[in-house]
Design a protein around this motif. Structure first.
Motif, PDB file in Angstrom:
ATOM      1  N   ASP A 196       0.844  -1.241   0.230  1.00  0.00           N
ATOM      2  CA  ASP A 196       0.083   0.032   0.039  1.00  0.00           C
ATOM      3  C   ASP A 196       0.825   1.141   0.132  1.00  0.00           C
ATOM      4  OD1 ASP A 196      -2.225   1.632   0.338  1.00  0.00           O
ATOM      5  OD2 ASP A 196      -1.698   1.901   2.294  1.00  0.00           O
ATOM      6  N   PRO A 197       0.688   2.252  -0.876  1.00  0.00           N
ATOM      7  CA  PRO A 197      -0.292   2.058  -2.148  1.00  0.00           C
ATOM      8  C   PRO A 197       0.104   1.262  -3.248  1.00  0.00           C
ATOM      9  CG  PRO A 197       0.896   4.238  -1.996  1.00  0.00           C
ATOM     10  CD  PRO A 197       1.302   3.534  -0.770  1.00  0.00           C
ATOM     11  N   ASP A 198       1.311   1.241  -3.174  1.00  0.00           N
ATOM     12  CA  ASP A 198       2.048   0.280  -4.059  1.00  0.00           C
ATOM     13  C   ASP A 198       3.448  -0.382  -3.562  1.00  0.00           C
ATOM     14  OD1 ASP A 198       4.640   2.106  -4.834  1.00  0.00           O
ATOM     15  OD2 ASP A 198       2.811   3.436  -5.192  1.00  0.00           O
ATOM     16  N   SER A 237       5.429   1.141  -0.528  1.00  0.00           N
ATOM     17  CA  SER A 237       5.499   0.232   0.540  1.00  0.00           C
ATOM     18  C   SER A 237       6.676  -0.028   0.996  1.00  0.00           C
ATOM     19  CB  SER A 237       4.627  -0.732   0.614  1.00  0.00           C
ATOM     20  OG  SER A 237       4.386  -1.635   1.657  1.00  0.00           O
ATOM     21  N   PRO A 277      -2.153  -8.235   3.018  1.00  0.00           N
ATOM     22  CA  PRO A 277      -3.456  -8.065   2.305  1.00  0.00           C
ATOM     23  C   PRO A 277      -4.589  -9.048   2.267  1.00  0.00           C
ATOM     24  CG  PRO A 277      -1.770  -7.206   0.994  1.00  0.00           C
ATOM     25  CD  PRO A 277      -1.262  -7.961   2.046  1.00  0.00           C
ATOM     26  N   THR A 300      -9.278  -0.283   3.407  1.00  0.00           N
ATOM     27  CA  THR A 300      -9.017   0.319   2.424  1.00  0.00           C
ATOM     28  C   THR A 300      -7.587   0.209   1.971  1.00  0.00           C
ATOM     29  OG1 THR A 300     -10.931   1.914   2.867  1.00  0.00           O
ATOM     30  CG2 THR A 300      -9.494   2.516   1.184  1.00  0.00           C
ATOM     31  N   ALA A 301      -6.635   0.341   2.858  1.00  0.00           N
ATOM     32  CA  ALA A 301      -5.048  -0.010   2.535  1.00  0.00           C
ATOM     33  C   ALA A 301      -5.086  -1.385   1.953  1.00  0.00           C
ATOM     34  CB  ALA A 301      -4.232   0.142   3.646  1.00  0.00           C
ATOM     35  N   ARG A 320      -6.465  -1.302  -1.648  1.00  0.00           N
ATOM     36  CA  ARG A 320      -5.591  -0.610  -2.432  1.00  0.00           C
ATOM     37  C   ARG A 320      -4.262  -1.660  -2.881  1.00  0.00           C
ATOM     38  NH1 ARG A 320      -6.191   3.844   0.796  1.00  0.00           N
ATOM     39  NH2 ARG A 320      -4.542   3.357   2.055  1.00  0.00           N
ATOM     40  N   ALA A 321      -3.952  -2.333  -1.975  1.00  0.00           N
ATOM     41  CA  ALA A 321      -2.760  -3.413  -2.079  1.00  0.00           C
ATOM     42  C   ALA A 321      -2.949  -4.269  -2.976  1.00  0.00           C
ATOM     43  CB  ALA A 321      -2.212  -3.596  -0.817  1.00  0.00           C
ATOM     44  N   VAL A 336      -0.910   4.341   8.365  1.00  0.00           N
ATOM     45  CA  VAL A 336      -1.810   3.918   7.303  1.00  0.00           C
ATOM     46  C   VAL A 336      -2.459   5.201   6.615  1.00  0.00           C
ATOM     47  CG1 VAL A 336      -3.241   2.606   6.210  1.00  0.00           C
ATOM     48  CG2 VAL A 336      -1.767   1.829   7.775  1.00  0.00           C
ATOM     49  N   ALA A 391      -2.375   7.498   3.242  1.00  0.00           N
ATOM     50  CA  ALA A 391      -3.180   7.715   2.140  1.00  0.00           C
ATOM     51  C   ALA A 391      -3.585   8.845   1.765  1.00  0.00           C
ATOM     52  CB  ALA A 391      -4.514   6.790   2.910  1.00  0.00           C
TER      53      ALA A 391
END
Length: 263
Positions: A27-29, A33, A53, A66-67, A70-71, A237, A241
């Motif tokens: 998260d977010p990529d 991360s 995740p 939500t994290a 996204r992951a 987190v 975000a």
């Protein structure tokens, strides 16, 4: 002795409280991360809690849910999470890493295969929130046989009859959930937490680390002051975000760690 055991022994010797930071793998990529993860020790983090995740994270609030989404949308998988740990271990062979998540991805992989891969990658401990003590044969005991700590959660509703069962095969540390409900739902209060930590410590020699509801350096200091340390997850987190650059998020983490270490 695992890296977790060694870290807490060192903290105890120095008379310091522990600061544990949670982030969601991917998260977010993946690259952002990993950049955050590799910067955590320098920001004062004693133990890294790395979220795996999962599609149905029932114990987590909206921020971490939500994290995870996204992951997953970015292609994060169990294999990529373990690869992230291997990259980290190429640079840091001392900082303990606890993988936190749910049993389904581990079960799907196969417990023996997962444990072999996780230990090879450099995972030191597991927190699997949907496996109760009655299911210790599933993962807890095999993990400990493989040389990993299995960290159990105690909550405000874990009464004196239930507590010994929760502690029976726990190792590394006890994670005390300071509030009832999901992550990020309310603020932790030291006055409520202190007696509960004392109750747990009367039945175990393990460190008791408190999480859920800690968002500021002041609350980190207050909670660490009545426990052996604290965990912050949702606040970190959320900072990521918001689109803050990693160095700015690490500055925030350092302020939280400073609060915990001041206790």
């Amino acid at each position: 002795m695992t890296r977790i055991d060694a870290r807490f022994a060192s903290l105890r010797q120095d008379g310091r409280k522990a600061f544990v930071a949670y982030i969601m793998a991917g998260d977010p990529d993946v690259e952002t991360s990993f950049e955050l993860m590799r910067g955590l020790p320098g920001a004062g983090v004693d133990v890294i809690e790395l979220g795996l995740p999962f599609t149905d994270p029932m114990a987590d609030g909206p921020t971490i849910q939500t994290a995870g989404q996204r992951a997953l949308a970015g292609g994060m998988t169990l294999d990529r999470t373990l690869d992230m740990v291997r990259r980290f271990r190429a640079e840091d062979n001392e900082t303990p890493i606890v993988l936190m998540g749910y049993y389904n991805p581990i079960y799907s992989r196969g417990v023996d295969r997962f444990l072999a891969q996780a230990t090879e990658a450099g995972i030191d401990g597991l927190i699997v929130v949907d496996l109760p003590p009655e299911e210790d044969d599933e993962l807890c005991l095999p993990a400990q046989k493989a040389g990993m700590n299995f960290i159990r959660l105690a909550t405000p509703t874990t009464d004196d009859r239930r507590l010994p069962r929760v502690l029976q095969n726990t190792s590394g540390f006890v994670y005390y959930v300071s509030i009832t409900g999901i992550t990020g739902a309310a603020a932790a209060e030291a006055g409520d937490v202190g007696p509960e930590v004392s109750r747990i410590k009367a039945q175990t020699d393990l460190p008791v680390i408190v999480g859920f509801g800690i968002r500021t350096p002041e609350s980190a200091a207050a909670i660490a002051g009545v426990a052996d340390g604290c965990v912050v997850g949702s606040a970190i987190v959320a900072a990521l975000a918001e689109g803050r650059p990693v160095p700015e998020v690490l500055d925030f983490v350092a302020s939280l760690a400073g609060g915990a270490h001041s206790a």
